[in-house]
Design a protein around this motif. Structure first.
Motif, PDB file in Angstrom:
ATOM      1  N   ILE A  42     -10.821  36.276   1.293  1.00  0.00           N
ATOM      2  CA  ILE A  42     -10.790  37.356   0.708  1.00  0.00           C
ATOM      3  C   ILE A  42      -9.881  38.744   1.434  1.00  0.00           C
ATOM      4  O   ILE A  42     -10.195  38.876   2.596  1.00  0.00           O
ATOM      5  N   SER A  43      -9.231  39.332   0.613  1.00  0.00           N
ATOM      6  CA  SER A  43      -8.312  40.195   1.365  1.00  0.00           C
ATOM      7  C   SER A  43      -8.372  41.663   0.426  1.00  0.00           C
ATOM      8  O   SER A  43      -8.486  41.533  -0.772  1.00  0.00           O
ATOM      9  N   PRO A  44      -8.746  42.828   1.213  1.00  0.00           N
ATOM     10  CA  PRO A  44      -8.890  44.017   0.678  1.00  0.00           C
ATOM     11  C   PRO A  44      -7.391  44.409   0.075  1.00  0.00           C
ATOM     12  O   PRO A  44      -7.483  45.584  -0.813  1.00  0.00           O
ATOM     13  N   VAL A  45      -6.247  43.909   0.481  1.00  0.00           N
ATOM     14  CA  VAL A  45      -5.249  44.289   0.105  1.00  0.00           C
ATOM     15  C   VAL A  45      -4.255  43.191  -0.488  1.00  0.00           C
ATOM     16  O   VAL A  45      -4.134  42.213  -0.168  1.00  0.00           O
ATOM     17  N   LYS A  46      -3.842  43.470  -1.800  1.00  0.00           N
ATOM     18  CA  LYS A  46      -3.202  42.639  -2.731  1.00  0.00           C
ATOM     19  C   LYS A  46      -1.790  41.982  -2.346  1.00  0.00           C
ATOM     20  O   LYS A  46      -1.656  40.639  -2.059  1.00  0.00           O
ATOM     21  N   ALA A  47      -1.161  42.859  -1.682  1.00  0.00           N
ATOM     22  CA  ALA A  47       0.149  42.530  -1.214  1.00  0.00           C
ATOM     23  C   ALA A  47      -0.152  41.657   0.101  1.00  0.00           C
ATOM     24  O   ALA A  47       0.508  40.545   0.181  1.00  0.00           O
ATOM     25  N   LEU A  48      -1.138  41.591   1.121  1.00  0.00           N
ATOM     26  CA  LEU A  48      -1.399  40.913   2.137  1.00  0.00           C
ATOM     27  C   LEU A  48      -1.775  39.519   1.510  1.00  0.00           C
ATOM     28  O   LEU A  48      -1.566  38.632   2.259  1.00  0.00           O
ATOM     29  N   ALA A  49      -2.694  39.679   0.604  1.00  0.00           N
ATOM     30  CA  ALA A  49      -3.141  38.261  -0.059  1.00  0.00           C
ATOM     31  C   ALA A  49      -1.864  37.316  -0.469  1.00  0.00           C
ATOM     32  O   ALA A  49      -1.806  36.228  -0.267  1.00  0.00           O
ATOM     33  N   ALA A  50      -0.826  38.138  -1.006  1.00  0.00           N
ATOM     34  CA  ALA A  50       0.507  37.233  -1.596  1.00  0.00           C
ATOM     35  C   ALA A  50       1.008  36.966  -0.439  1.00  0.00           C
ATOM     36  O   ALA A  50       1.477  35.517  -0.027  1.00  0.00           O
ATOM     37  N   ASP A  51       1.099  37.581   0.825  1.00  0.00           N
ATOM     38  CA  ASP A  51       1.847  36.847   2.031  1.00  0.00           C
ATOM     39  C   ASP A  51       1.188  35.940   2.678  1.00  0.00           C
ATOM     40  O   ASP A  51       1.741  34.997   3.219  1.00  0.00           O
ATOM     41  N   VAL A  52      -0.140  35.881   2.562  1.00  0.00           N
ATOM     42  CA  VAL A  52      -0.949  34.671   3.107  1.00  0.00           C
ATOM     43  C   VAL A  52      -0.744  33.373   2.205  1.00  0.00           C
ATOM     44  O   VAL A  52      -0.623  32.464   2.945  1.00  0.00           O
ATOM     45  N   GLN A  53      -0.745  33.728   0.973  1.00  0.00           N
ATOM     46  CA  GLN A  53      -0.338  32.460   0.225  1.00  0.00           C
ATOM     47  C   GLN A  53       0.923  31.700   0.485  1.00  0.00           C
ATOM     48  O   GLN A  53       1.078  30.493   0.680  1.00  0.00           O
ATOM     49  N   ARG A  54       1.902  32.595   0.744  1.00  0.00           N
ATOM     50  CA  ARG A  54       3.075  32.068   0.964  1.00  0.00           C
ATOM     51  C   ARG A  54       3.268  31.572   2.487  1.00  0.00           C
ATOM     52  O   ARG A  54       3.810  30.369   2.487  1.00  0.00           O
ATOM     53  N   ASN A  55       2.613  31.991   3.400  1.00  0.00           N
ATOM     54  CA  ASN A  55       2.499  31.719   4.827  1.00  0.00           C
ATOM     55  C   ASN A  55       1.623  30.405   4.799  1.00  0.00           C
ATOM     56  O   ASN A  55       2.003  29.686   5.756  1.00  0.00           O
ATOM     57  N   LEU A  56       0.817  30.384   4.132  1.00  0.00           N
ATOM     58  CA  LEU A  56      -0.214  29.254   4.064  1.00  0.00           C
ATOM     59  C   LEU A  56       0.410  27.947   4.044  1.00  0.00           C
ATOM     60  O   LEU A  56       0.127  26.958   4.333  1.00  0.00           O
ATOM     61  N   MET A  81      -4.601  31.912  -6.459  1.00  0.00           N
ATOM     62  CA  MET A  81      -4.585  33.088  -6.167  1.00  0.00           C
ATOM     63  C   MET A  81      -5.073  33.951  -7.258  1.00  0.00           C
ATOM     64  O   MET A  81      -4.409  33.577  -8.529  1.00  0.00           O
ATOM     65  N   ARG A  82      -5.945  34.789  -7.203  1.00  0.00           N
ATOM     66  CA  ARG A  82      -6.639  35.498  -8.216  1.00  0.00           C
ATOM     67  C   ARG A  82      -6.748  36.860  -8.082  1.00  0.00           C
ATOM     68  O   ARG A  82      -7.645  37.255  -6.854  1.00  0.00           O
ATOM     69  N   SER A  83      -6.203  38.060  -8.769  1.00  0.00           N
ATOM     70  CA  SER A  83      -6.508  39.197  -8.509  1.00  0.00           C
ATOM     71  C   SER A  83      -6.530  39.910  -9.846  1.00  0.00           C
ATOM     72  O   SER A  83      -6.424  39.304 -10.990  1.00  0.00           O
ATOM     73  N   GLY A  84      -6.382  41.349  -9.957  1.00  0.00           N
ATOM     74  CA  GLY A  84      -6.592  41.945 -10.940  1.00  0.00           C
ATOM     75  C   GLY A  84      -5.058  42.120 -11.873  1.00  0.00           C
ATOM     76  O   GLY A  84      -5.189  42.012 -12.842  1.00  0.00           O
ATOM     77  N   ASP A  85      -4.081  41.287 -11.154  1.00  0.00           N
ATOM     78  CA  ASP A  85      -3.020  41.241 -11.920  1.00  0.00           C
ATOM     79  C   ASP A  85      -2.688  39.752 -12.317  1.00  0.00           C
ATOM     80  O   ASP A  85      -1.689  39.511 -12.982  1.00  0.00           O
ATOM     81  N   THR A  86      -3.673  38.678 -12.179  1.00  0.00           N
ATOM     82  CA  THR A  86      -3.304  37.446 -12.516  1.00  0.00           C
ATOM     83  C   THR A  86      -3.625  37.369 -13.946  1.00  0.00           C
ATOM     84  O   THR A  86      -4.434  37.922 -14.486  1.00  0.00           O
ATOM     85  N   PRO A  87      -2.539  37.018 -14.721  1.00  0.00           N
ATOM     86  CA  PRO A  87      -2.448  36.694 -16.213  1.00  0.00           C
ATOM     87  C   PRO A  87      -3.799  36.097 -16.597  1.00  0.00           C
ATOM     88  O   PRO A  87      -4.272  35.177 -15.859  1.00  0.00           O
ATOM     89  N   ASP A 100      -8.269  24.104  -3.972  1.00  0.00           N
ATOM     90  CA  ASP A 100      -9.127  23.802  -2.738  1.00  0.00           C
ATOM     91  C   ASP A 100      -8.871  25.118  -2.007  1.00  0.00           C
ATOM     92  O   ASP A 100     -10.255  25.447  -1.438  1.00  0.00           O
ATOM     93  N   ILE A 101      -8.036  26.106  -2.232  1.00  0.00           N
ATOM     94  CA  ILE A 101      -8.059  27.272  -1.086  1.00  0.00           C
ATOM     95  C   ILE A 101      -8.009  28.443  -2.247  1.00  0.00           C
ATOM     96  O   ILE A 101      -6.976  28.351  -3.028  1.00  0.00           O
ATOM     97  N   LEU A 102      -8.692  29.315  -2.320  1.00  0.00           N
ATOM     98  CA  LEU A 102      -8.482  30.492  -3.324  1.00  0.00           C
ATOM     99  C   LEU A 102      -8.409  31.782  -2.731  1.00  0.00           C
ATOM    100  O   LEU A 102      -9.282  32.171  -1.690  1.00  0.00           O
ATOM    101  N   ILE A 103      -7.517  32.392  -2.893  1.00  0.00           N
ATOM    102  CA  ILE A 103      -7.145  33.898  -2.204  1.00  0.00           C
ATOM    103  C   ILE A 103      -7.460  34.907  -3.444  1.00  0.00           C
ATOM    104  O   ILE A 103      -6.991  34.839  -4.512  1.00  0.00           O
ATOM    105  N   THR A 104      -8.281  35.646  -2.908  1.00  0.00           N
ATOM    106  CA  THR A 104      -8.916  36.669  -3.964  1.00  0.00           C
ATOM    107  C   THR A 104      -9.054  37.994  -3.022  1.00  0.00           C
ATOM    108  O   THR A 104      -8.849  38.203  -2.063  1.00  0.00           O
ATOM    109  N   THR A 105      -9.504  39.033  -3.952  1.00  0.00           N
ATOM    110  CA  THR A 105      -9.933  40.452  -3.550  1.00  0.00           C
ATOM    111  C   THR A 105     -11.639  40.517  -3.928  1.00  0.00           C
ATOM    112  O   THR A 105     -12.166  39.988  -4.392  1.00  0.00           O
TER     113      THR A 105
END
Length: 228
Positions: A42-56, A81-87, A100-105
């Motif tokens: 869980i990340s409070p910042v969507k941009a940070l969440a996207a970075d984690v997804q790439r780096n992971l 990854m699921r956020s407010g911008d996810t289609p 297996d791993i979900l990145i969200t806000t």
């Protein structure tokens, strides 16, 4: 877990949970493994969440390559990854085949827990809350605390919660916020930064600027300080 930015605390938080996932995947091959999310980031910042997804994806690929060298069965962990911008189409895929791993806000987690998507979280064993200082003591933090308790109510046993921050005060209060009614342990090793100073000047001799052929008449001189 408190450590300076760039010290690797996010990956450290993932390591044990990822290791458990590989062991589970070895015991239960993909066709037989229950399709449920195991690690919730869980990340409070969507941009940070996207970075984690790439780096992971990089360390996961490294683990897969290491297993191949040892001749072990091929196992691929899915990261979503699921956020407010996810289609909506992508959300439907996450519902049909939970990663297996979900990145969200915090907000998206709240929405998942109030919909059919909560069924995909019934196997969560680890919850990682990044930048925990950004939500503690705020309305978003109150919503997140409620969501974490609602998540635990879905699980056979409470999930392990790991909070990450580069700087947070007071440490004990934030730890209590993260743990709720569960006991917490603070990992806050002493960490100092070593600065490497480099001085670069555009002339050969600062004591004889006028005679230096590289200088231009009337041009101002600058001293560059580079900190590494």
């Amino acid at each position: 877990m408190i450590a300076p930015t760039g010290s690797g605390k996010t990956l450290a938080a993932f390591l044990t949970a990822i290791d458990s996932l590989f062991h589970l995947s070895t015991e239960q091959p993909a066709p037989d493994r229950q399709t449920t999310t195991r690690i919730l980031y869980i990340s409070p910042v969507k941009a940070l969440a996207a970075d984690v997804q790439r780096n992971l994806n990089v360390p996961l690929a490294g683990v897969v390559a290491g297993r191949q060298k040892r001749g072990e069965p091929e196992i691929t962990l899915q990261v979503g990854m699921r956020s407010g911008d996810t289609p909506s189409a992508e959300r439907a895929k996450l519902l049909q085949r939970p990663p297996d791993i979900l990145i969200t806000t915090p907000e998206s987690l709240f929405l998942m827990l109030t919909s059919k998507a909560r069924d995909t979280l019934q196997g969560v064993t680890t919850v990682i809350v990044d930048e925990v200082h950004a939500v503690a003591g705020s309305k978003r933090g109150s919503q997140l605390a409620l969501s974490l308790e609602r998540l635990d109510a879905l699980l056979p046993q409470p999930a392990q919660r790991i909070g990450l921050s580069a700087t947070v005060r007071p440490v004990e209060r934030v730890a209590e916020f993260l743990g709720g009614c569960q006991p917490t342990q603070v990992v806050n090793p002493a960490a100092g930064r070593t600065l490497h100073l480099t001085i670069e000047v555009p002339v050969t001799d600062m004591t004889d600027i006028a005679s230096d052929p590289k200088t231009h008449s009337g041009a101002g001189q600058r001293i560059y300080l580079a900190l590494h």
